[in-house]
Design a protein around this motif. Structure first.
Motif, mmCIF file in Angstrom:
data_model
loop_
_atom_site.group_PDB
_atom_site.id
_atom_site.type_symbol
_atom_site.label_atom_id
_atom_site.label_comp_id
_atom_site.label_asym_id
_atom_site.label_seq_id
_atom_site.Cartn_x
_atom_site.Cartn_y
_atom_site.Cartn_z
ATOM 1 N N UNK A 318 0.831 -1.198 0.000
ATOM 2 C CA UNK A 318 0.000 0.000 0.000
ATOM 3 C C UNK A 318 0.870 1.255 0.000
ATOM 4 N N UNK A 319 0.472 2.242 -0.774
ATOM 5 C CA UNK A 319 1.212 3.496 -0.864
ATOM 6 C C UNK A 319 0.696 4.467 0.198
ATOM 7 N N UNK A 320 1.472 4.626 1.265
ATOM 8 C CA UNK A 320 1.063 5.544 2.318
ATOM 9 C C UNK A 320 -0.054 4.956 3.169
ATOM 10 N N UNK A 321 -0.725 5.807 3.930
ATOM 11 C CA UNK A 321 -1.781 5.338 4.816
ATOM 12 C C UNK A 321 -1.231 4.991 6.185
ATOM 13 N N UNK A 322 -2.113 5.021 7.182
ATOM 14 C CA UNK A 322 -1.699 4.760 8.562
ATOM 15 C C UNK A 322 -1.337 3.299 8.797
ATOM 16 N N UNK A 323 -1.834 2.395 7.950
ATOM 17 C CA UNK A 323 -1.702 0.974 8.234
ATOM 18 C C UNK A 323 -0.922 0.237 7.145
ATOM 19 N N UNK A 324 -0.070 0.959 6.413
ATOM 20 C CA UNK A 324 0.770 0.299 5.418
ATOM 21 C C UNK A 324 1.780 -0.625 6.083
ATOM 22 N N UNK A 325 2.145 -0.303 7.336
ATOM 23 C CA UNK A 325 3.001 -1.173 8.137
ATOM 24 C C UNK A 325 2.322 -1.400 9.476
ATOM 25 N N UNK A 326 2.145 -2.647 9.856
ATOM 26 C CA UNK A 326 1.533 -2.990 11.135
ATOM 27 C C UNK A 326 2.430 -3.976 11.869
ATOM 28 N N UNK A 327 2.009 -4.334 13.064
ATOM 29 C CA UNK A 327 2.811 -5.272 13.853
ATOM 30 C C UNK A 327 1.923 -6.352 14.446
ATOM 31 N N UNK A 328 2.402 -7.595 14.356
ATOM 32 C CA UNK A 328 1.742 -8.736 14.986
ATOM 33 C C UNK A 328 2.435 -9.025 16.317
ATOM 34 N N UNK A 329 1.787 -8.803 17.451
ATOM 35 C CA UNK A 329 2.387 -9.190 18.733
ATOM 36 C C UNK A 329 2.616 -10.693 18.797
ATOM 37 N N UNK A 330 3.433 -11.103 19.720
ATOM 38 C CA UNK A 330 3.841 -12.509 19.790
ATOM 39 C C UNK A 330 2.666 -13.455 19.958
#
Length: 380
Positions: A318-330
């Motif tokens: 995804x180009x930009x946006x708040x959620x283009x990078x997210x994190x999966x907790x353990x």
């Protein structure tokens, strides 16, 4: 010609403005506000998880229920707030308190903050369900801050009004309808209570169908029909809106850990496949269950030599946006239901649903179920 005297609080003698009526409707509104606040906190912590309160991955459908209740209670609070304001509006014509009278001044200030903040909170919350943001400020952070202001103003208001609330909390002979002046509108107190309760119930039933499939046919006020969209699932953000116009033949999926892995789409499909029956549950209140198939995230972590209890950064095309990078907790990365999904409801993912690969995990908001994934980065 002599002008009539301005109205005073005593100009409204109807029993429908009695403190007992305000107390009963206030109880209903208080329950709706409490449910909305607590479920809103849970939704906020899903995206900004504090280190001292990790969010569990099970029950798998908890976020679906929680966010459905959040939007439902906020929607029901709208007619309840209007009814509450109507019962107490004669107070607007009461004599202004003296600057020396701290309690009445505190009461007026708390009411001003409470009513204005709650009206703004419900207004922007409703527009969020429509995915319409005609303001320059970030919705989620503002919504969260307003919730705490409401709680603070409400506690002050309750503290000031506690003697009156206690006096009118239970029905007593002195507060029975027959002991009060007759209504001037033709509507009795019981009639008002039935009208308000009926309006709140009707609004709730005709909107909650977006998260409760059984009520879908009567969800005429719901902005979304959960089963309408590509492959029977709605789309909040299309590929075009995300700047993902297509997937070239050279597309590769990578996992960056102790060992770096790289796969084509056919190589991903050749890995052991697993299925998960999980809902997409969005912050706007709608949710829909679906059948997902793909590769377990924990299997990919094992293949790249990731240590136990690893977190994972998920990177989208995804180009930009708040959620283009997210994190999966353990907890989510290790859950066997969490997939790098390649198929949806028996078919290859549609581009708008994240083709060629997306994340699907239990008990997560839809905004964190990242689409168009092309890289995982292991965070030990």
């Amino acid at each position: 010609m002599k002008l009539p005297a301005p109205p005073t609080e005593k100009s409204f003698p109807s029993p429908l403005h009695h403190p007992r009526v305000a107390t009963v409707i206030g109880r209903w509104l208080g329950i709706a506000v409490a449910v909305c606040f607590l479920t809103g906190l849970y939704s906020h912590f899903q995206q900004d998880t504090p280190t001292w309160l990790p969010v569990p991955s099970r029950p798998a459908g908890l976020y679906r229920v929680s966010q459905g209740l959040h939007v439902l209670s906020g929607t029901v609070a709208i007619p309840l707030l209007l009814a509450k304001l109507w019962t107490v509006y004669p107070k607007l014509f009461a004599k202004l308190p003296s600057p020396k009278d701290l309690a009445p001044l505190l009461e007026r200030a708390s009411i001003l903050v409470l009513v204005s903040t709650m009206a703004l909170e419900l207004f922007i919350g409703f527009l969020n369900t429509l995915q319409w943001y005609p303001w320059p400020f970030p919705f989620r952070q503002t919504h969260y801050a307003l919730a705490w202001i409401i709680v603070g103003a409400l506690l002050v208001h309750l503290a000031v009004k506690l003697p009156l609330i206690r006096e009118n909390w239970r029905r007593t002979p002195e507060l029975a309808p027959e002991s009060l002046p007759p209504a001037t509108t033709g509507l009795t107190r019981r009639g008002l209570f039935r009208t308000v309760a009926g309006a709140a119930t009707l609004v709730g039933i005709t909107s909650v169908g977006q998260s409760a499939p059984a009520l879908g046919p009567v969800a005429v006020l719901a902005p979304r029909k959960p089963n309408v969209g590509p492959q029977g699932l709605p789309v909040n953000r299309t590929a075009e809106a995300a700047g993902v116009t297509g997937i070239g033949p050279d597309w590769r999926f990578t996992v960056e850990g102790l060992r770096q892995l790289s796969y084509t789409i056919d190589e991903l499909r050749a890995l052991p496949q697993n299925g998960s029956d999980l809902p997409i549950a969005c912050v706007e209140g709608w949710s829909q269950g679906a059948r997902w198939e793909g590769v377990r995230i924990r299997d990919l972590l094992e293949l790249c030599g990731a240590p136990p209890k690893s977190r994972v950064r998920v990177v989208s095309m995804e180009k930009g946006g708040f959620y283009a990078t997210t994190e999966l907790p353990e907890e989510f990365a290790a859950d066997p239901l969490t997939l790098l999904a390649l198929r949806l409801n028996g078919g290859e993912l549609a581009l708008d649903h994240g083709f060629p690969a997306r994340i699907i995990a239990p008990n997560r908001p839809g905004v964190l179920q990242t689409k168009w994934v092309h890289r995982l980065e292991v965070i030990a």
